[in-house]
Design a protein around this motif. Structure first.
Motif, PDB file in Angstrom:
ATOM      1  N   SER A  14       0.931  -1.372  -0.097  1.00  0.00           N
ATOM      2  CA  SER A  14       0.045   0.039  -0.019  1.00  0.00           C
ATOM      3  C   SER A  14       0.875   1.288   0.177  1.00  0.00           C
ATOM      4  O   SER A  14       1.099   1.869   1.013  1.00  0.00           O
ATOM      5  CB  SER A  14      -0.980   0.024   1.168  1.00  0.00           C
ATOM      6  N   LEU A  15       1.367   1.488  -1.108  1.00  0.00           N
ATOM      7  CA  LEU A  15       2.326   2.623  -1.267  1.00  0.00           C
ATOM      8  C   LEU A  15       1.845   3.952  -0.825  1.00  0.00           C
ATOM      9  O   LEU A  15       2.453   4.945  -0.304  1.00  0.00           O
ATOM     10  CB  LEU A  15       3.060   2.908  -2.583  1.00  0.00           C
ATOM     11  N   GLY A  16       0.543   4.315  -1.485  1.00  0.00           N
ATOM     12  CA  GLY A  16      -0.058   5.554  -0.982  1.00  0.00           C
ATOM     13  C   GLY A  16      -0.078   5.776   0.548  1.00  0.00           C
ATOM     14  O   GLY A  16       0.054   6.888   0.881  1.00  0.00           O
ATOM     15  N   ASN A  45      -5.181  15.664  -5.637  1.00  0.00           N
ATOM     16  CA  ASN A  45      -4.463  15.593  -4.519  1.00  0.00           C
ATOM     17  C   ASN A  45      -3.955  14.366  -4.322  1.00  0.00           C
ATOM     18  O   ASN A  45      -4.387  13.325  -4.558  1.00  0.00           O
ATOM     19  CB  ASN A  45      -5.100  16.361  -3.309  1.00  0.00           C
ATOM     20  N   SER A  46      -2.901  14.187  -3.165  1.00  0.00           N
ATOM     21  CA  SER A  46      -2.314  13.054  -2.995  1.00  0.00           C
ATOM     22  C   SER A  46      -2.909  12.316  -1.408  1.00  0.00           C
ATOM     23  O   SER A  46      -2.426  11.228  -1.188  1.00  0.00           O
ATOM     24  CB  SER A  46      -0.807  12.710  -3.049  1.00  0.00           C
ATOM     25  N   TYR A  47      -4.071  13.036  -0.973  1.00  0.00           N
ATOM     26  CA  TYR A  47      -4.316  12.912   0.378  1.00  0.00           C
ATOM     27  C   TYR A  47      -5.491  11.851   0.342  1.00  0.00           C
ATOM     28  O   TYR A  47      -5.746  11.228   1.155  1.00  0.00           O
ATOM     29  CB  TYR A  47      -4.624  14.141   1.160  1.00  0.00           C
ATOM     30  N   GLY A  51      -8.706  12.220  -5.181  1.00  0.00           N
ATOM     31  CA  GLY A  51      -7.641  12.811  -5.624  1.00  0.00           C
ATOM     32  C   GLY A  51      -6.671  11.928  -6.521  1.00  0.00           C
ATOM     33  O   GLY A  51      -6.181  12.453  -7.578  1.00  0.00           O
ATOM     34  N   ARG A  52      -6.285  10.658  -6.077  1.00  0.00           N
ATOM     35  CA  ARG A  52      -5.265   9.805  -6.450  1.00  0.00           C
ATOM     36  C   ARG A  52      -5.898   9.400  -7.689  1.00  0.00           C
ATOM     37  O   ARG A  52      -5.234   9.457  -8.915  1.00  0.00           O
ATOM     38  CB  ARG A  52      -4.953   8.885  -5.838  1.00  0.00           C
ATOM     39  N   ARG A  53      -7.357   8.946  -7.539  1.00  0.00           N
ATOM     40  CA  ARG A  53      -7.923   8.278  -8.762  1.00  0.00           C
ATOM     41  C   ARG A  53      -8.063   9.563 -10.203  1.00  0.00           C
ATOM     42  O   ARG A  53      -7.698   9.057 -11.237  1.00  0.00           O
ATOM     43  CB  ARG A  53      -9.396   8.149  -8.447  1.00  0.00           C
ATOM     44  N   ASN A  54      -8.184  10.843  -9.822  1.00  0.00           N
ATOM     45  CA  ASN A  54      -8.351  11.779 -10.621  1.00  0.00           C
ATOM     46  C   ASN A  54      -6.936  12.091 -11.366  1.00  0.00           C
ATOM     47  O   ASN A  54      -6.760  12.035 -12.577  1.00  0.00           O
ATOM     48  CB  ASN A  54      -8.748  13.204 -10.238  1.00  0.00           C
ATOM     49  N   TYR A  55      -5.809  11.641 -10.733  1.00  0.00           N
ATOM     50  CA  TYR A  55      -4.416  11.656 -11.291  1.00  0.00           C
ATOM     51  C   TYR A  55      -4.392  10.693 -12.319  1.00  0.00           C
ATOM     52  O   TYR A  55      -3.540  10.862 -13.240  1.00  0.00           O
ATOM     53  CB  TYR A  55      -3.085  11.672 -10.262  1.00  0.00           C
TER      54      TYR A  55
END
Length: 87
Positions: A14-16, A45-47, A51-55
């Motif tokens: 789980s890197l995130g 965002n990375s929080y 936000g991660r999904r959008n990236y």
């Protein structure tokens, strides 16, 4: 199961979550509240998982657009190279 070098037991797969814990424990960086995020930071965002999904979706979209542009340029180039016989 391998554990992270920080105090909590987080799987290394789980890197995130690992990065979030490292930011929190080693650097003292806390995740901002959702009301603090404005503009594009609200959606990228990375929080948060959203936000991660959008990236990820934006990255795949850029790759797809780049491939489509390349393919269209290549097709257009083939059409312009019509055989010209001078004999």
């Amino acid at each position: 199961m391998p554990v992270s070098p920080v105090k909590t037991r987080i799987p290394l797969t789980s890197l995130g979550h690992l990065i979030t814990e490292v930011k929190k424990q080693l650097f003292g960086i806390e995740a901002p509240a959702s009301s603090e995020l404005t503009g594009l930071r609200k959606y990228f965002n990375s929080y948060t998982l959203q936000g991660r999904r959008n990236y990820v979706l934006a990255t795949y979209g850029v790759l797809a657009l780049t491939a489509a542009a390349y393919w269209m340029h290549r097709q257009h180039k083939k059409e312009n190279q019509a055989p010209s016989s001078t004999a």
